[in-house]
Scaffold this motif. Structure first.
Motif, PDB file in Angstrom:
ATOM      1  N   HIS A  62      59.294  46.607  43.884  1.00 20.70           N
ATOM      2  CA  HIS A  62      58.673  47.484  44.865  1.00 20.70           C
ATOM      3  C   HIS A  62      57.879  46.733  45.923  1.00 20.70           C
ATOM      4  CE1 HIS A  62      59.721  50.557  41.879  1.00 20.70           C
ATOM      5  NE2 HIS A  62      59.581  51.427  42.856  1.00 20.70           N
ATOM      6  N   GLY A  63      58.074  45.445  46.028  1.00 20.50           N
ATOM      7  CA  GLY A  63      57.561  44.723  47.178  1.00 20.50           C
ATOM      8  C   GLY A  63      56.185  44.132  47.063  1.00 20.50           C
ATOM      9  N   TYR A  64      55.650  43.966  45.865  1.00 20.19           N
ATOM     10  CA  TYR A  64      54.382  43.256  45.722  1.00 20.19           C
ATOM     11  C   TYR A  64      54.667  41.774  45.896  1.00 20.19           C
ATOM     12  CZ  TYR A  64      51.989  47.460  44.224  1.00 20.19           C
ATOM     13  OH  TYR A  64      51.423  48.706  44.195  1.00 20.19           O
ATOM     14  N   GLU A  65      54.125  41.189  46.963  1.00 20.50           N
ATOM     15  CA  GLU A  65      54.548  39.856  47.377  1.00 20.50           C
ATOM     16  C   GLU A  65      53.621  38.746  46.932  1.00 20.50           C
ATOM     17  OE1 GLU A  65      54.888  40.328  51.553  1.00 20.50           O
ATOM     18  OE2 GLU A  65      56.472  41.846  51.425  1.00 20.50           O
ATOM     19  N   TRP A  66      52.443  39.097  46.426  1.00 22.97           N
ATOM     20  CA  TRP A  66      51.486  38.078  45.985  1.00 22.97           C
ATOM     21  C   TRP A  66      51.046  38.364  44.554  1.00 22.97           C
ATOM     22  CZ3 TRP A  66      50.223  33.778  48.764  1.00 22.97           C
ATOM     23  CH2 TRP A  66      50.674  33.756  50.089  1.00 22.97           C
ATOM     24  N   VAL A  67      50.696  37.300  43.857  1.00 14.84           N
ATOM     25  CA  VAL A  67      50.330  37.447  42.451  1.00 14.84           C
ATOM     26  C   VAL A  67      49.224  36.455  42.096  1.00 14.84           C
ATOM     27  CG1 VAL A  67      52.094  35.834  41.645  1.00 14.84           C
ATOM     28  CG2 VAL A  67      51.232  37.563  40.091  1.00 14.84           C
ATOM     29  N   VAL A  68      48.289  36.927  41.288  1.00 13.62           N
ATOM     30  CA  VAL A  68      47.305  36.031  40.661  1.00 13.62           C
ATOM     31  C   VAL A  68      47.893  35.601  39.327  1.00 13.62           C
ATOM     32  CG1 VAL A  68      44.976  35.810  39.739  1.00 13.62           C
ATOM     33  CG2 VAL A  68      45.382  37.233  41.776  1.00 13.62           C
ATOM     34  N   ASP A  69      48.258  34.344  39.239  1.00 12.02           N
ATOM     35  CA  ASP A  69      48.821  33.774  38.016  1.00 12.02           C
ATOM     36  C   ASP A  69      47.678  33.104  37.276  1.00 12.02           C
ATOM     37  OD1 ASP A  69      50.395  32.727  36.055  1.00 12.02           O
ATOM     38  OD2 ASP A  69      51.543  31.383  37.352  1.00 12.02           O
ATOM     39  N   ALA A  70      47.162  33.764  36.214  1.00 13.92           N
ATOM     40  CA  ALA A  70      45.896  33.347  35.605  1.00 13.92           C
ATOM     41  C   ALA A  70      46.085  32.886  34.170  1.00 13.92           C
ATOM     42  CB  ALA A  70      44.881  34.483  35.665  1.00 13.92           C
ATOM     43  N   ASP A  71      45.154  32.060  33.723  1.00 12.97           N
ATOM     44  CA  ASP A  71      45.131  31.574  32.351  1.00 12.97           C
ATOM     45  C   ASP A  71      43.685  31.470  31.893  1.00 12.97           C
ATOM     46  OD1 ASP A  71      44.908  28.946  30.471  1.00 12.97           O
ATOM     47  OD2 ASP A  71      46.786  29.982  30.097  1.00 12.97           O
ATOM     48  N   ILE A  72      43.335  32.160  30.787  1.00  9.70           N
ATOM     49  CA  ILE A  72      42.000  32.050  30.217  1.00  9.70           C
ATOM     50  C   ILE A  72      41.975  30.829  29.322  1.00  9.70           C
ATOM     51  CG2 ILE A  72      40.231  33.170  28.832  1.00  9.70           C
ATOM     52  CD1 ILE A  72      41.402  35.851  29.590  1.00  9.70           C
ATOM     53  N   GLN A  73      41.097  29.900  29.625  1.00  9.98           N
ATOM     54  CA  GLN A  73      41.071  28.632  28.904  1.00  9.98           C
ATOM     55  C   GLN A  73      40.488  28.812  27.507  1.00  9.98           C
ATOM     56  OE1 GLN A  73      39.002  25.575  31.024  1.00  9.98           O
ATOM     57  NE2 GLN A  73      39.912  23.935  29.831  1.00  9.98           N
ATOM     58  N   ALA A  74      41.278  28.422  26.488  1.00  7.82           N
ATOM     59  CA  ALA A  74      40.828  28.444  25.085  1.00  7.82           C
ATOM     60  C   ALA A  74      40.182  29.775  24.732  1.00  7.82           C
ATOM     61  CB  ALA A  74      39.866  27.290  24.824  1.00  7.82           C
ATOM     62  N   PHE A  75      40.856  30.883  25.035  1.00  4.89           N
ATOM     63  CA  PHE A  75      40.258  32.199  24.851  1.00  4.89           C
ATOM     64  C   PHE A  75      39.818  32.435  23.412  1.00  4.89           C
ATOM     65  CE2 PHE A  75      41.010  36.574  23.374  1.00  4.89           C
ATOM     66  CZ  PHE A  75      40.000  37.217  24.070  1.00  4.89           C
ATOM     67  N   PHE A  76      40.724  32.236  22.448  1.00  6.48           N
ATOM     68  CA  PHE A  76      40.420  32.563  21.055  1.00  6.48           C
ATOM     69  C   PHE A  76      39.332  31.662  20.466  1.00  6.48           C
ATOM     70  CE2 PHE A  76      44.537  34.586  21.561  1.00  6.48           C
ATOM     71  CZ  PHE A  76      44.366  35.770  20.871  1.00  6.48           C
ATOM     72  N   ASP A  77      39.053  30.531  21.121  1.00  2.55           N
ATOM     73  CA  ASP A  77      38.009  29.626  20.636  1.00  2.55           C
ATOM     74  C   ASP A  77      36.652  29.905  21.280  1.00  2.55           C
ATOM     75  OD1 ASP A  77      39.882  28.298  19.076  1.00  2.55           O
ATOM     76  OD2 ASP A  77      40.394  26.890  20.684  1.00  2.55           O
ATOM     77  N   THR A  78      36.596  30.749  22.308  1.00  2.00           N
ATOM     78  CA  THR A  78      35.348  30.921  23.060  1.00  2.00           C
ATOM     79  C   THR A  78      34.845  32.360  23.084  1.00  2.00           C
ATOM     80  OG1 THR A  78      36.665  31.108  25.102  1.00  2.00           O
ATOM     81  CG2 THR A  78      35.789  28.934  24.551  1.00  2.00           C
ATOM     82  N   VAL A  79      35.445  33.245  22.305  1.00  2.00           N
ATOM     83  CA  VAL A  79      34.961  34.628  22.234  1.00  2.00           C
ATOM     84  C   VAL A  79      33.544  34.641  21.665  1.00  2.00           C
ATOM     85  CG1 VAL A  79      35.277  36.834  21.037  1.00  2.00           C
ATOM     86  CG2 VAL A  79      37.236  35.685  22.066  1.00  2.00           C
TER      87      VAL A  79
END
Length: 469
Positions: free
Chosen positions: A179-196
């Motif tokens: 549907h034409g969404y042309e930009w994306v935030v490609d994200a990564d949470i660093q060490a998520f399960f170790d920092t909750v």
């Protein structure tokens, strides 16, 4: 159920998940009987919380169901060395003992056993393996808590949820690209399960659960510690939820629920699978604003950190990765393609290598022995092909949704056949054995072909033209 990306709404036929346990739900404070009924109806609805849940956790049928699930999942023993098979020998007595400890509040989880598994991109990923009895308790908790939180989780969350998963998340991504969404935030949470953060997590749980016994039990699970490999030393766990236990995925979704709500309220097109997420936008400016908001919420409010090297704003045409796939624009046609990402290809090759080992000092078999009749009687070869086929079927079941050139899986098939020939002959490269073991013969022996599986899947080419941004 509706799932949204930005201002677009995509409708899917996933049934709503309703609570299935019979835990008592009460109000934090009772109604005011002195107020007239009309005024009571006009007041905002009071926050409702769940009380008296611990007895549902140690209910015999709940523990039995949890044990059956843990037994079906198998898994390695924890720090006590207890295997699934040994636990099963006296399962009834052990479950009764577990119920008594939970009822008397004397149950204490043991530290998880730390193991490391290699990552395809290099490095290692830590996993925590609880003991069998601790896994049963976590599964019993999950069976009571999951229906409660399922009613509040966002439709943007797809990881480790009933009627949802990678397939539903990727379907929304496909629709957004289409549907034409042309930009994306490609994200990564660093060490998520170790920092909750434990306190933040327990506060989030307490928004729905008011049973102090359940919350204390979860706190004990979180702080049970980790036994380091090859030592008896136990490392305290002041942060994080160890990956490897049945309860950890639900706790991750509870922790990130506020993030989902905030991004949806701001009108951003979020698609999240556990700690992996992308945000779609119509413009680069909108994507940058979404990234800034995500950073403020995750880092400022929840003590997490976005990976500085793996988080970026990029155009869909330039390419991004999500859940094992890579989306990008074909440089010649401009069509948006969807292929297996490089790391997933590496995992495929590593798995096939493990299934088709070449023995050291393996002698080259005589040419007269490589006949269809002799090979068909080789029981070891049949077992090896069966193991490879099981992996290929499961792998294709996930990656069958690629949208690329028609013969995309040909190179994968070629690699599998080369590895099988290597396992049979002990030789790498081209030789007379290649003529004695043609593709046709390997197919007669039962080896599956990814190309054939994909033709059976019957999907046509996917030719979405990339729009100029």
């Amino acid at each position: 159920m509706q799932d949204e990306v930005g201002q677009l709404t995509f409708t899917f036929g996933f049934p709503e998940t309703e609570p299935k346990d019979d835990a008592e739900v009460t109000q934090v404070s009772g109604p005011e009987p002195s107020l007239p009924p009309v005024a009571a109806r006009e007041r905002p609805e009071r926050k409702r919380k769940w009380h008296s849940l611990i007895d549902k956790v140690y209910l015999p049928r709940n523990l039995q169901s949890a044990w059956e699930r843990v037994r079906a999942n198998q898994g390695a023993p924890g720090v006590d060395g207890m295997t699934i098979e040994r636990f099963a020998e006296h399962a009834e007595e052990r479950l009764q003992q577990l119920a008594q400890e939970l009822r008397a509040k004397t149950y204490r989880p043991q530290p998880v056993r730390r193991v490391f598994i290699p990552k395809s991109g290099g490095g290692e990923r830590p996993l925590g393996i609880p003991t069998v009895r601790d896994r049963i308790v976590q599964q019993a908790l999950l069976q009571v808590l999951e229906p409660i939180f399922e009613t509040k989780f966002s439709a943007r969350s797809h990881g480790f949820r009933r009627e949802r998963g990678c397939a539903t998340a990727l379907t929304v991504v496909d629709q957004a690209v289409k549907h034409g969404y042309e930009w994306v935030v490609d994200a990564d949470i660093q060490a998520f399960f170790d920092t909750v953060d434990h306190e933040r997590l327990l506060t989030a749980l307490n928004e729905e659960v008011a049973d102090g016994s359940v919350l204390r039990l979860i706190r004990r699970i979180l702080t049970a510690g980790v036994q380091l490999p090859e030592t008896a030393e136990v490392e305290p766990t002041e942060l994080g939820t160890p990956q490897g236990g049945p309860l950890s995925p639900l706790l991750a979704n509870v922790y990130l629920h506020a993030f989902d709500q905030a991004m949806v309220a701001a009108g951003h097109g979020l698609v999240r699978y556990a700690d992996d997420f992308v945000i779609f936008a119509k413009s680069e400016t909108e994507a940058l604003a979404a990234l800034e908001l995500a950073r403020q919420i995750l880092e400022g409010q929840w003590g997490l950190r976005l990976h500085p090297e793996k988080t970026r704003v990029v155009s869909v045409a330039h390419g991004f990765e999500f859940l094992g796939y890579r989306y990008f624009a074909d440089p010649q046609s401009g069509a948006i393609r969807k292929e297996v990402r490089r790391k997933s290809v590496q995992r495929f090759r590593e798995a096939i290598r493990r299934l088709t080992p070449r023995r050291k000092d393996q002698k080259l078999p005589k040419e007269r022995h490589l006949t269809p009749e002799r090979l068909a009687r080789n029981a070891g070869l049949h077992q090896q092909i069966a193991a490879v086929n099981r992996y290929l079927e499961g792998w294709h079941g996930y990656f069958k949704h690629v949208r690329s050139f028609p013969d995309y899986f040909r190179s994968f098939d070629g690699f599998v056949r080369r590895r099988l020939r290597t396992a049979i002959t002990g030789r790498i490269g081209v030789g007379w054995w290649l003529q004695r073991l043609p593709n046709r013969l390997l197919a007669q022996l039962g080896l599956l072909s990814l190309q054939a599986l994909n033709r059976g899947y019957g999907r046509g080419p996917w030719d979405l033209r990339a729009r100029k941004g």
